[in-house]
Write an enzyme that holds these catalytic residues in place. Structure first.
Site, PDB file in Angstrom:
ATOM      1  N   SER A  80      -8.870  -4.977   0.268  1.00  0.00           N
ATOM      2  CA  SER A  80      -9.234  -4.529  -0.951  1.00  0.00           C
ATOM      3  C   SER A  80      -8.273  -4.857  -2.200  1.00  0.00           C
ATOM      4  CB  SER A  80      -8.743  -2.866  -1.163  1.00  0.00           C
ATOM      5  OG  SER A  80      -7.500  -2.631  -0.895  1.00  0.00           O
ATOM      6  N   LYS A  81      -8.322  -4.369  -3.350  1.00  0.00           N
ATOM      7  CA  LYS A  81      -7.566  -5.158  -4.461  1.00  0.00           C
ATOM      8  C   LYS A  81      -6.206  -4.798  -4.375  1.00  0.00           C
ATOM      9  CE  LYS A  81     -11.327  -4.452  -8.015  1.00  0.00           C
ATOM     10  NZ  LYS A  81     -11.712  -3.636  -9.362  1.00  0.00           N
ATOM     11  N   ARG A  82      -5.913  -3.871  -3.403  1.00  0.00           N
ATOM     12  CA  ARG A  82      -4.272  -3.797  -3.283  1.00  0.00           C
ATOM     13  C   ARG A  82      -3.787  -5.104  -2.748  1.00  0.00           C
ATOM     14  NH1 ARG A  82      -6.537  -0.299   0.615  1.00  0.00           N
ATOM     15  NH2 ARG A  82      -5.513  -0.658   2.753  1.00  0.00           N
TER      16      ARG A  82
ATOM     17  N   GLY B  44      -4.380  -8.021  -3.543  1.00  0.00           N
ATOM     18  CA  GLY B  44      -4.537  -9.215  -4.495  1.00  0.00           C
ATOM     19  C   GLY B  44      -6.110  -9.048  -4.696  1.00  0.00           C
TER      20      GLY B  44
END
Length: 476
Positions: free
Chosen positions: A244-246, A248
């Protein structure tokens, strides 16, 4: 294989091309190219509220950046609504589907009445409606969805990655094929499209395994042969959670903007869930095409690691042909409005010498316009931490002008001569050479860490190096 291989990549344009989708597209593309087959691009854009032309273009841009060319398409599901309607009518005639007049509120009320923790399946209430009554309600303009009538028994299929999978049909509800607004659901659209487009192999993420039995039932309802199914392991972050975006960036073009080379990203993605059968990691596109097969796709989830991606990118940067690297770096510099001047623009060949010095240290193209900016432009600042650490000694204000004079008067400006002069000045001043080396490194590059100082001085050239030494003296 005697039958022509036909595979497809079918993204929904509700977001840009993300890493998981790119890996799916890449595996399909490699499989098609390995078998001299066809790679078909299909846009599943029937989620009108979330789909957009901007997202479609973003997906195409990502595929082009990776070099994944398609042989047919892109086809859009939104242009095929009439075809889905024809298919639904055929299923209704065969008795394999029925109209459901239950409203969303009625379904929600029945679902809420289910026992806590129990899975709710549609209760088939509308299956009991006689055909004549169903037709009468249609003529009265009652809204309805169309559901597939799941037969008794079980559904068994062999997945090329996960082996034999068996599901009891009693655990599959009569799923919706067509919504009340006439829009097909995923299960209808994907089967109709794959049949019409002659898809022989469906290669997609493991999160679709639960959808496969439903789609197989639709194939069987119209008497069509099944394609080969292959579900790819999921991609996890370094913490073993779903990517996921966490972790990167997840958009492919975000990685392009960060300075990753498409060839490096291609190579890196190809090894997320697939192995060439040996310890090799750096593989050309043609080598990957020659080696790729579903038999080497693993069942274990793949781990996406930025450190590993950085390693791949560094390998491709350091092994790039000089003319290719120079062109690529120039494009990066211009994109970031760093115009090569001073050091890099002094004389022919200076840029090649600078790139030869820096390429083994570069993890991303953005390093050239960021950390290495001083090698290409006089417009750079001293890193605050480096300045505080290496420029604080008050003795530098007296020693550096002496060093500047020695360099100005020296007939030679080589790695050997510049080092000899610096060490001589340090000895005369009674300080360690490291004091001058560290200070001069900050003055020349703006950084506390850089290639060897005297190599740096050589590639910058006498004029640029001395001009920056004067700037450093003024700063102190």
């Amino acid at each position: 294989m005697t039958q022509e291989v036909r595979v497809r990549f079918a993204p929904s344009p509700t977001g840009y091309l993300h890493v998981g989708g790119a890996r799916t597209a890449l595996f399909n593309w490699l499989f098609a190219r390995h078998h001299q087959g066809k790679f078909i691009l299909r846009i599943e854009d029937t989620d009108y509220a979330r789909s957009s032309e901007e997202m479609v273009e973003g997906i195409l841009q990502g595929l082009r950046w990776l070099g994944l060319d398609w042989d047919e398409g892109p086809f859009s599901q939104s242009q095929r609504l009439a075809r889905y309607g024809e298919f639904v009518e055929e299923l209704l005639k065969r008795g394999c589907a029925y109209r459901c007049f239950c409203t969303p509120d009625e379904l929600a009320a029945r679902r809420s009445g289910q026992g806590k923790g129990e899975a709710w399946l549609y209760d088939r209430r509308c299956l009991a409606i006689a055909r004549e009554e169903s037709e009468s309600r249609v003529r009265a303009r009652n809204t309805f969805a169309v559901r597939f009538r799941v037969p008794a028994g079980k559904t068994v299929f062999r997945d090329s990655v996960f082996g034999e999978i068996e599901v009891e049909n009693e655990n599959i509800e009569d799923f919706v094929l067509q919504r009340s607004d006439g829009v097909p659901t995923y299960h209808l659209g994907v089967v109709v499209d794959d049949l019409d487009m002659g898809i022989t192999h469906i290669i997609r993420g493991a999160d679709h395994i639960s959808n496969t039995p439903k789609q197989i039932l639709v194939y069987q309802a119209v008497g069509e042969a099944l394609p080969v199914f292959a579900h790819l392991p999921l991609i996890l972050g370094s913490d073993k959670q779903r990517l996921s975006k966490r972790h990167g960036a997840t958009s492919v073009m975000a990685y392009a903007d960060m300075g990753y080379l498409p060839e490096a990203f291609f190579n890196f993605l190809s090894l997320l869930g697939w192995s060439p059968g040996d310890d090799r990691e750096i593989l050309s596109r043609q080598e990957l095409i020659a080696l790729f097969g579903l038999d080497r796709v693993g069942k274990a989830n793949a781990v996406f690691g930025l450190d590993k991606l950085d390693w791949f990118n560094n390998q491709y940067i350091r092994n790039a042909a000089p003319e290719v690297l120079q062109r690529t770096v120039n494009e990066e510099l211009h994109a970031r409005q760093v115009w090569p001047q001073g050091a890099a623009g002094c004389e022919p060949g200076r840029m090649d010498a600078i790139l030869e010095l820096l390429k083994s240290r570069a993890r991303k193209l953005s390093d050239f316009s960021g950390t290495f900016r001083a090698f290409f432009s006089d417009d750079f600042a001293y890193d605050a931490a480096a300045a505080a650490k290496f420029l604080a000694d008050p003795r530098l204000k007296d020693i550096l002008p002496v060093l500047l004079e020695r360099y100005q008067n020296s007939p030679a400006f080589t790695i050997e001569s510049t080092e000899a002069e610096l060490r001589k000045v340090a000895e005369e001043a009674g300080v360690k050479a490291g004091l001058l080396i560290n200070a001069l490194r900050v003055g020349l590059t703006g950084q506390g860490v850089a290639p060897g100082l005297f190599d740096v001085m050589l590639v910058l050239g006498r004029d640029t190096a001395l001009a920056r030494l004067r700037r450093l003296i003024e700063y102190l």
